[in-house]
Design an enzyme around this catalytic site. Structure first.
Site, PDB file in Angstrom:
ATOM      1  N   ARG A 239       2.338  -8.992   0.736  1.00 46.98           N
ATOM      2  CA  ARG A 239       1.938  -7.602   0.967  1.00 46.98           C
ATOM      3  C   ARG A 239       0.635  -7.545   1.754  1.00 46.98           C
ATOM      4  O   ARG A 239      -0.343  -8.200   1.413  1.00 46.98           O
ATOM      5  CB  ARG A 239       1.765  -6.886  -0.374  1.00 46.98           C
ATOM      6  CG  ARG A 239       1.022  -5.535  -0.314  1.00 46.98           C
ATOM      7  CD  ARG A 239       1.907  -4.435   0.238  1.00 46.98           C
ATOM      8  NE  ARG A 239       1.167  -3.176   0.366  1.00 46.98           N
ATOM      9  CZ  ARG A 239       1.091  -2.243  -0.573  1.00 46.98           C
ATOM     10  NH1 ARG A 239       1.705  -2.415  -1.731  1.00 46.98           N
ATOM     11  NH2 ARG A 239       0.426  -1.121  -0.358  1.00 46.98           N
TER      12      ARG A 239
ATOM     13  N   ARG B 240       6.187  -2.154   3.627  1.00 44.91           N
ATOM     14  CA  ARG B 240       5.584  -3.202   2.802  1.00 44.91           C
ATOM     15  C   ARG B 240       6.684  -4.055   2.178  1.00 44.91           C
ATOM     16  O   ARG B 240       7.777  -3.547   1.887  1.00 44.91           O
ATOM     17  CB  ARG B 240       4.709  -2.596   1.710  1.00 44.91           C
ATOM     18  CG  ARG B 240       5.477  -1.863   0.641  1.00 44.91           C
ATOM     19  CD  ARG B 240       4.892  -0.580   0.196  1.00 44.91           C
ATOM     20  NE  ARG B 240       4.682   0.426   1.192  1.00 44.91           N
ATOM     21  CZ  ARG B 240       4.167   1.625   0.907  1.00 44.91           C
ATOM     22  NH1 ARG B 240       3.815   1.922  -0.324  1.00 44.91           N
ATOM     23  NH2 ARG B 240       3.981   2.520   1.830  1.00 44.91           N
TER      24      ARG B 240
ATOM     25  N   ASP C 213       5.571  -3.173  -3.268  1.00 41.37           N
ATOM     26  CA  ASP C 213       4.596  -2.195  -3.751  1.00 41.37           C
ATOM     27  C   ASP C 213       4.817  -2.028  -5.255  1.00 41.37           C
ATOM     28  O   ASP C 213       5.941  -1.789  -5.704  1.00 41.37           O
ATOM     29  CB  ASP C 213       4.811  -0.865  -3.030  1.00 41.37           C
ATOM     30  CG  ASP C 213       3.749   0.162  -3.396  1.00 41.37           C
ATOM     31  OD1 ASP C 213       2.603  -0.245  -3.627  1.00 41.37           O
ATOM     32  OD2 ASP C 213       4.076   1.366  -3.446  1.00 41.37           O
TER      33      ASP C 213
ATOM     34  N   ASP D  79       3.152   0.055  -8.558  1.00 42.51           N
ATOM     35  CA  ASP D  79       2.216   1.095  -8.986  1.00 42.51           C
ATOM     36  C   ASP D  79       2.235   1.225 -10.508  1.00 42.51           C
ATOM     37  O   ASP D  79       3.306   1.166 -11.126  1.00 42.51           O
ATOM     38  CB  ASP D  79       2.594   2.448  -8.388  1.00 42.51           C
ATOM     39  CG  ASP D  79       2.386   2.507  -6.888  1.00 42.51           C
ATOM     40  OD1 ASP D  79       1.341   2.013  -6.420  1.00 42.51           O
ATOM     41  OD2 ASP D  79       3.266   3.048  -6.189  1.00 42.51           O
TER      42      ASP D  79
END
Length: 272
Positions: A201, A210, A213, A215
């Site tokens: 990344r 990307r 990812d 989160d």
């Protein structure tokens, strides 16, 4: 929550900053409060439904005697981590270590370190739109599961979604996870960044393409508003590609900012 208390377990060990403490040793007293559901054990009168106190005491003794630490803070952390990792039934632990013979040239009763550590439930969103997208998401799940302080409880289906934002790019593959972790939010974020870096990344374009990812969507029911970390994720209530897979594994997970469940947030979003 119910708890089991083991009070003032006496252990001779060799911890301290001073050389004499590591050479001569001294007596420590360890008190642990073990938070867990004891109702089933009480109703069934069955040891299999609780924990063995003698085993816990032996675990504490081993942590106290197998290594020498400068700080009893470090001893307390290792006791808490060892017990929380070993015993699924224990959800939280309160550890107090007393050092009554600390090298202080004054009259005192004892010096104590007192910590509380617990298992946290967090929900993560994962996404990829470069290369072998499914392999990158599987990599994230695998790497999280390999960490001693993380247990992956649930993984959603992966869904194909259109990219978010104004950058022209390929469709994303998205999913969500439920994890149980001993990490603080900041420590979990650091682990996530390491995993993203391991997948190649690069943070070059905001909302850009990307390889991976990850989160933090929710962490217990905490609200965190720091420069580098905002929990709940500030955009999650606007994103179907987050709410749909999250609703699959945790429809009644609670968003403390909106004071609504994930299912309710998804239903509201569909009405827009």
């Amino acid at each position: 929550m119910d708890k089991i208390i083991i009070k003032d377990l006496e252990i001779f060990a060799y911890h301290g900053v001073m050389d004499a403490e590591k050479k001569n040793g001294q007596t420590f007293y360890v008190t642990t409060e073990l938070f867990m559901d004891l109702r089933e054990a009480g109703l069934a009168d069955d040891l299999n439904n609780t924990i063995n106190y003698a085993e816990i005491c032996e675990d504490i003794r081993l942590v106290m005697t197998e290594d020498k630490y400068n700080l009893i803070e470090a001893v307390a952390e290792n006791i808490a981590g060892t017990i929380l990792l070993k015993y699924d039934k224990i959800k939280m632990i309160h550890v107090t270590i007393s050092k009554p013979h600390a090298p202080i040239p004054m009259t005192f009763d004892t010096v104590c370190v007192d910590i509380v550590r617990k298992k946290h439930i967090a929900y993560l969103g994962i996404g990829s739109n470069l290369g072998d997208k499914e392999a990158y998401l599987d990599y994230a799940v695998d790497q999280l599961g390999k960490d001693d302080y993380v247990t992956v409880n649930k993984v959603s289906s992966y869904i194909v979604t259109e990219p978010y934002g104004d950058v022209e790019q390929d469709d994303f593959l998205n999913g969500c996870l439920e994890i149980e972790t001993l990490y603080s939010p900041e420590e979990l974020l650091a682990l996530i960044h390491d995993i993203e870096s391991g997948a190649g990344r690069k943070r070059l374009i905001h909302w850009g393409p990307r390889t991976l990812d990850i989160d933090i969507l929710l962490y217990d029911r905490e609200i965190i508003m720091e420069e580098d970390l905002k929990v709940p994720h500030i955009e999650m209530a606007k994103r179907a590609f987050v709410l749909e897979p999250l609703c699959e594994i945790a429809p009644y997970a609670y968003h403390p900012g909106y004071t609504r469940t994930v299912l309710e947030l998804l239903e509201l979003l569909k009405q827009v």
